[in-house]
Write an enzyme that holds these catalytic residues in place. Sequence first.
Site, PDB file in Angstrom:
ATOM      1  N   TYR A 189      -5.725 -11.734  15.374  1.00  0.00           N
ATOM      2  CA  TYR A 189      -7.149 -12.071  15.294  1.00  0.00           C
ATOM      3  C   TYR A 189      -7.428 -13.482  15.824  1.00  0.00           C
ATOM      4  O   TYR A 189      -8.561 -13.811  16.148  1.00  0.00           O
ATOM      5  CB  TYR A 189      -7.666 -11.964  13.848  1.00  0.00           C
ATOM      6  CG  TYR A 189      -7.673 -10.552  13.284  1.00  0.00           C
ATOM      7  CD1 TYR A 189      -7.384  -9.458  14.079  1.00  0.00           C
ATOM      8  CD2 TYR A 189      -7.989 -10.331  11.954  1.00  0.00           C
ATOM      9  CE1 TYR A 189      -7.377  -8.177  13.561  1.00  0.00           C
ATOM     10  CE2 TYR A 189      -7.992  -9.041  11.426  1.00  0.00           C
ATOM     11  CZ  TYR A 189      -7.680  -7.967  12.236  1.00  0.00           C
ATOM     12  OH  TYR A 189      -7.687  -6.697  11.713  1.00  0.00           O
ATOM     13  N   LYS A 229       6.311  -4.467  11.586  1.00  0.00           N
ATOM     14  CA  LYS A 229       6.638  -3.401  12.541  1.00  0.00           C
ATOM     15  C   LYS A 229       7.830  -3.917  13.362  1.00  0.00           C
ATOM     16  O   LYS A 229       7.790  -4.005  14.597  1.00  0.00           O
ATOM     17  CB  LYS A 229       5.394  -3.110  13.413  1.00  0.00           C
ATOM     18  CG  LYS A 229       5.495  -1.882  14.279  1.00  0.00           C
ATOM     19  CD  LYS A 229       5.533  -0.577  13.511  1.00  0.00           C
ATOM     20  CE  LYS A 229       5.732   0.589  14.465  1.00  0.00           C
ATOM     21  NZ  LYS A 229       6.047   1.855  13.771  1.00  0.00           N
ATOM     22  N   ASP A 259       3.608   1.732   9.239  1.00  0.00           N
ATOM     23  CA  ASP A 259       3.248   3.161   9.205  1.00  0.00           C
ATOM     24  C   ASP A 259       3.759   3.805   7.917  1.00  0.00           C
ATOM     25  O   ASP A 259       3.046   4.566   7.258  1.00  0.00           O
ATOM     26  CB  ASP A 259       3.757   3.910  10.455  1.00  0.00           C
ATOM     27  CG  ASP A 259       5.133   3.463  10.907  1.00  0.00           C
ATOM     28  OD1 ASP A 259       5.648   2.449  10.381  1.00  0.00           O
ATOM     29  OD2 ASP A 259       5.722   4.120  11.778  1.00  0.00           O
ATOM     30  N   ASP A 292      -5.343  -6.445   6.662  1.00  0.00           N
ATOM     31  CA  ASP A 292      -6.742  -6.040   6.735  1.00  0.00           C
ATOM     32  C   ASP A 292      -6.854  -4.546   6.417  1.00  0.00           C
ATOM     33  O   ASP A 292      -7.664  -4.108   5.584  1.00  0.00           O
ATOM     34  CB  ASP A 292      -7.242  -6.331   8.170  1.00  0.00           C
ATOM     35  CG  ASP A 292      -8.744  -6.277   8.290  1.00  0.00           C
ATOM     36  OD1 ASP A 292      -9.409  -6.019   7.267  1.00  0.00           O
ATOM     37  OD2 ASP A 292      -9.261  -6.478   9.404  1.00  0.00           O
ATOM     38  N   ASP A 341      -7.687  -2.602   2.410  1.00  0.00           N
ATOM     39  CA  ASP A 341      -8.806  -1.663   2.262  1.00  0.00           C
ATOM     40  C   ASP A 341      -8.309  -0.319   1.744  1.00  0.00           C
ATOM     41  O   ASP A 341      -8.966   0.315   0.913  1.00  0.00           O
ATOM     42  CB  ASP A 341      -9.525  -1.453   3.602  1.00  0.00           C
ATOM     43  CG  ASP A 341     -10.718  -2.381   3.750  1.00  0.00           C
ATOM     44  OD1 ASP A 341     -10.769  -3.381   3.006  1.00  0.00           O
ATOM     45  OD2 ASP A 341     -11.582  -2.122   4.610  1.00  0.00           O
TER      46      ASP A 341
END
Length: 359
Positions: free
Chosen positions: A142, A191, A223, A247, A251
């Site tokens: 980001y 990852k 994942d 992020d 959620d």
Amino acid sequence: MNMKLAVIPGDGIGPEVIRETLKVLDEVGKQYGHTFEYTKVLAGGCAIDVHGQCLPQETIDICKASDAVLLGAVGGWKWDNLPGNERPEMALLGLRKELGLFANLRPALLFEVLADACPLKAEIVEGGLDLVVVRELTGGIYFGEKGLKDTDLGPAAYDVEQYAEEEVRRIAEVAFDMAMKRSKKVASVDKANVLESSRLWRRIVAEVGERYPEVELNNLYIDNAAMQMVRNPKQFDVIVTSNIFGDILSDEASMITGSIGMLPSASLAKGNFGMYEPVHGSAPDIAGADMANPMATILSAAMMLRYTFGLGKEADAIEAAVKKVLADGHRTPDIAEEGETAIGTAKTGDLIAAAIKMA
Ligand code: NAD
């Protein structure tokens, strides 16, 4: 203790949920012999209306001169047509940057009495759920280099995921410190089978972990973590991860608890400074209607007492008061079952403050 708080009510339901939170804090002050000094400042849409910008310098200065910041929510329909970089929500990014808030803590706590609000099968969350996602907040993709370029396949766009060792080290320390106060388990999500930045992440997290021999460290690929979160979320306690993975994962974890009106959060800087706010937005659809659930903000204030001021007993008292009000059957409309009579924002604040009085 005397605590200096910068208070940003913001827009929509922000001022309503903040009003109830201050009511509860004042009661904590009375019961436990503390004083809270509030300085209310503008940010978001209301600041645009008054100052022509969403994050006035005066707000930044007062936040920096305070021990902690308490924020309601910003944004609303009135400002929806402004260009992206002038919108009220930009105040949040500005505050994170100006205040050096690099660690975002999002607990996902399923209150047993609200178990029906959980979209997962009852047996998966039996006995409740209590985990916290520690998300890196000021680095990664980001904030990395971004741009447009020509390639063999035509015009392309890119965003760079980059982490410095120190950025990983400091967020890992937050996670391990937190694990020491909870059940001594950290799951680090990356990852590393594909990304170089994740391999660095994994190496530094392991190095930090060596300083916490009592804490069990588990590494998961994003994942797999996303899948485990719905398959068996109770296996998790503290999850530490990068900005983008955090992020998404926070959620997902929030959703398991059912209602957005119940979810607190904290964003921490080095030292004890932090900004505390509910996960929800300004809910313009119910603003001013005495329908907002103030519990997320009240629980954020409990996090503030625990993390910035080290007042664990007082934080416990707020959380116990929220649980008591729920156990007594009181519900705002967002968490009321069909046919149940709901109570308003102000009444909810009154009941929680009264429950603290009795604690
Ligand atoms: P939202 O969280 O404001 O609302 C989503 C839904 O949840 C709405 O139906 C709302 O009524 C309900 N809801 C939210 N909080 C509630 C509460 N405490 N009690 C009861 N019901 C509640 O998200 P949105 O509608 O996507 O965004 C509205 C505005 O808020 C937008 O301008 C958005 O940019 C802004 N926003 C601000 C923040 C923040 O300040 N941190 C975060 C998210 C969105």
